[in-house]
Design a protein around this motif. Structure first.
Motif, short mmCIF file in Angstrom:
data_model
loop_
_atom_site.label_atom_id
_atom_site.label_comp_id
_atom_site.label_asym_id
_atom_site.label_seq_id
_atom_site.Cartn_x
_atom_site.Cartn_y
_atom_site.Cartn_z
N GLN A 1 12.85 11.91 2.77
CA GLN A 1 13.29 13.06 2.27
C GLN A 1 14.21 12.54 1.10
OE1 GLN A 1 15.98 15.78 4.40
NE2 GLN A 1 16.51 17.52 2.76
N TYR A 2 14.84 11.23 1.07
CA TYR A 2 15.99 11.25 -0.20
C TYR A 2 15.18 9.80 -0.46
CZ TYR A 2 18.83 14.14 1.65
OH TYR A 2 19.34 15.43 2.21
N THR A 3 13.81 8.82 -0.28
CA THR A 3 13.68 7.94 -0.74
C THR A 3 12.31 8.17 -1.79
OG1 THR A 3 14.39 7.33 1.41
CG2 THR A 3 12.61 5.70 -0.04
N ALA A 4 12.07 7.29 -2.82
CA ALA A 4 10.92 6.74 -2.86
C ALA A 4 9.99 5.96 -2.50
CB ALA A 4 10.82 6.56 -4.79
N ASN A 5 8.57 5.93 -3.22
CA ASN A 5 7.98 4.60 -2.20
C ASN A 5 7.19 4.32 -3.41
OD1 ASN A 5 4.74 4.03 -0.65
ND2 ASN A 5 6.29 2.53 -1.01
N VAL A 6 7.94 2.29 -4.33
CA VAL A 6 7.40 1.88 -4.74
C VAL A 6 6.44 0.73 -4.06
CG1 VAL A 6 8.67 0.19 -6.51
CG2 VAL A 6 9.75 1.85 -5.95
N HIS A 7 5.41 0.88 -5.01
CA HIS A 7 4.33 0.34 -4.46
C HIS A 7 3.47 -0.69 -5.59
CE1 HIS A 7 1.33 2.83 -5.78
NE2 HIS A 7 2.43 3.99 -5.45
N GLY A 8 2.29 -1.01 -4.54
CA GLY A 8 1.44 -1.81 -5.55
C GLY A 8 0.40 -1.80 -4.90
N HIS A 9 -1.04 -1.87 -5.13
CA HIS A 9 -2.68 -1.78 -3.88
C HIS A 9 -3.23 -1.26 -5.43
CE1 HIS A 9 -4.91 -2.46 -1.64
NE2 HIS A 9 -5.01 -0.67 -1.20
N LEU A 10 -2.75 -0.05 -5.43
CA LEU A 10 -3.20 0.81 -6.61
C LEU A 10 -3.82 0.24 -8.53
CD1 LEU A 10 -2.27 4.05 -6.32
CD2 LEU A 10 -4.19 2.57 -4.81
N HIS A 11 -3.36 -0.69 -8.34
CA HIS A 11 -3.90 -2.11 -9.83
C HIS A 11 -3.51 -1.00 -10.80
CE1 HIS A 11 -4.85 -5.20 -7.06
NE2 HIS A 11 -5.47 -4.34 -6.26
N VAL B 1 0.88 -1.23 0.22
CA VAL B 1 0.14 -0.38 0.01
C VAL B 1 0.78 1.17 -0.09
CG1 VAL B 1 -1.83 0.95 1.06
CG2 VAL B 1 -2.30 -1.64 0.87
N PRO B 2 0.43 1.83 -0.81
CA PRO B 2 1.42 3.95 -0.66
C PRO B 2 0.80 3.57 0.32
CG PRO B 2 -0.69 3.67 -3.00
CD PRO B 2 0.05 1.96 -1.52
N VAL B 3 2.77 4.15 1.01
CA VAL B 3 2.83 4.89 2.68
C VAL B 3 2.06 7.12 2.07
CG1 VAL B 3 4.10 3.54 3.35
CG2 VAL B 3 4.87 5.65 2.48
N HIS B 4 2.12 7.23 3.32
CA HIS B 4 2.00 8.65 3.09
C HIS B 4 3.51 9.32 3.22
CE1 HIS B 4 0.71 12.56 5.42
NE2 HIS B 4 -0.44 11.95 5.50
N PRO B 5 3.12 10.91 2.96
CA PRO B 5 4.61 11.40 2.18
C PRO B 5 5.26 11.92 3.44
CG PRO B 5 2.55 12.59 1.93
CD PRO B 5 1.85 11.20 2.43
N THR B 6 4.61 11.37 4.59
CA THR B 6 5.95 11.68 5.93
C THR B 6 6.57 10.98 6.27
OG1 THR B 6 4.44 11.34 7.41
CG2 THR B 6 4.27 13.65 6.97
N GLN B 7 6.31 9.40 5.59
CA GLN B 7 6.84 8.14 6.28
C GLN B 7 7.71 7.62 4.96
OE1 GLN B 7 6.44 6.63 9.00
NE2 GLN B 7 5.27 8.62 9.04
N LYS C 1 0.21 10.76 -8.20
CA LYS C 1 0.47 12.24 -9.14
C LYS C 1 1.70 12.28 -8.02
CE LYS C 1 -3.99 12.06 -11.69
NZ LYS C 1 -5.16 13.71 -12.12
N HIS C 2 2.29 12.39 -8.47
CA HIS C 2 3.69 12.86 -7.55
C HIS C 2 5.15 11.77 -7.89
CE1 HIS C 2 7.19 14.26 -4.51
NE2 HIS C 2 6.42 14.98 -5.24
N ASP C 3 5.94 12.52 -8.26
CA ASP C 3 7.75 11.87 -8.65
C ASP C 3 8.39 10.93 -7.84
OD1 ASP C 3 8.30 13.88 -7.35
OD2 ASP C 3 9.87 14.53 -8.39
N ARG C 4 7.72 10.76 -6.69
CA ARG C 4 8.46 9.79 -5.88
C ARG C 4 7.48 8.67 -5.60
NH1 ARG C 4 10.01 13.20 -0.48
NH2 ARG C 4 10.16 10.84 0.34
#
Length: 124
Positions: free
Chosen positions: A64-74, A55-61, A79-82
């Motif tokens: 600063q230097y990390t991107a969130n690679v996730h699934g769940h949204l199928h 599941v995509p995590v909240h922006p505060t999680q 709409k964000h570059d991280r």
């Protein structure tokens, strides 16, 4: 990054070559049919520069230097570059390499949107 334990997916996973590591999803409760197919199973996984979650995590999680690679949204995406959705619905049930993830994130500025501000709760 999750949602592989749906009925009929066992053969897809078995046919994939190499070591398979899974970040579990909300549809991955009973994994007994997949016993022995994954070398690792995680709730989330940190890699240099990346946070892998189902599941995509909240922006505060995200950090600063990390991107969130996730699934769940199928079929959807954030709409964000991280954030990068790599659900099987978007990859044709094919894994993508770290190099491909890095390439996609490097080009995500083409769809850059401002990071949403965290919601603050006021004390009563």
């Amino acid at each position: 990054v999750g949602d592989v334990a749906k009925k009929g997916h066992e053969q897809y996973v078995a046919d994939l070559k190499g070591d398979k590591r899974l970040v579990g999803g909300n549809h991955d409760g009973d994994m007994t049919r997949f016993s022995g197919l994954f070398t690792e199973y995680h709730g989330c996984k940190y890699l240099p520069g990346l946070l892998l979650t189902h599941v995509p995590v909240h922006p505060t999680q995200v950090g600063q230097y990390t991107a969130n690679v996730h699934g769940h949204l199928h079929g959807g995406f954030i709409k964000h570059d991280r954030y990068l959705c790599v659900s099987v619905d978007q990859t044709g049930f094919r894994p993508i390499s770290r190099a491909k993830v890095d390439w996609l994130l490097a080009r995500s500025h083409l769809r850059r949107y401002p990071m949403p501000e965290p919601t603050r709760v006021r004390a009563a």
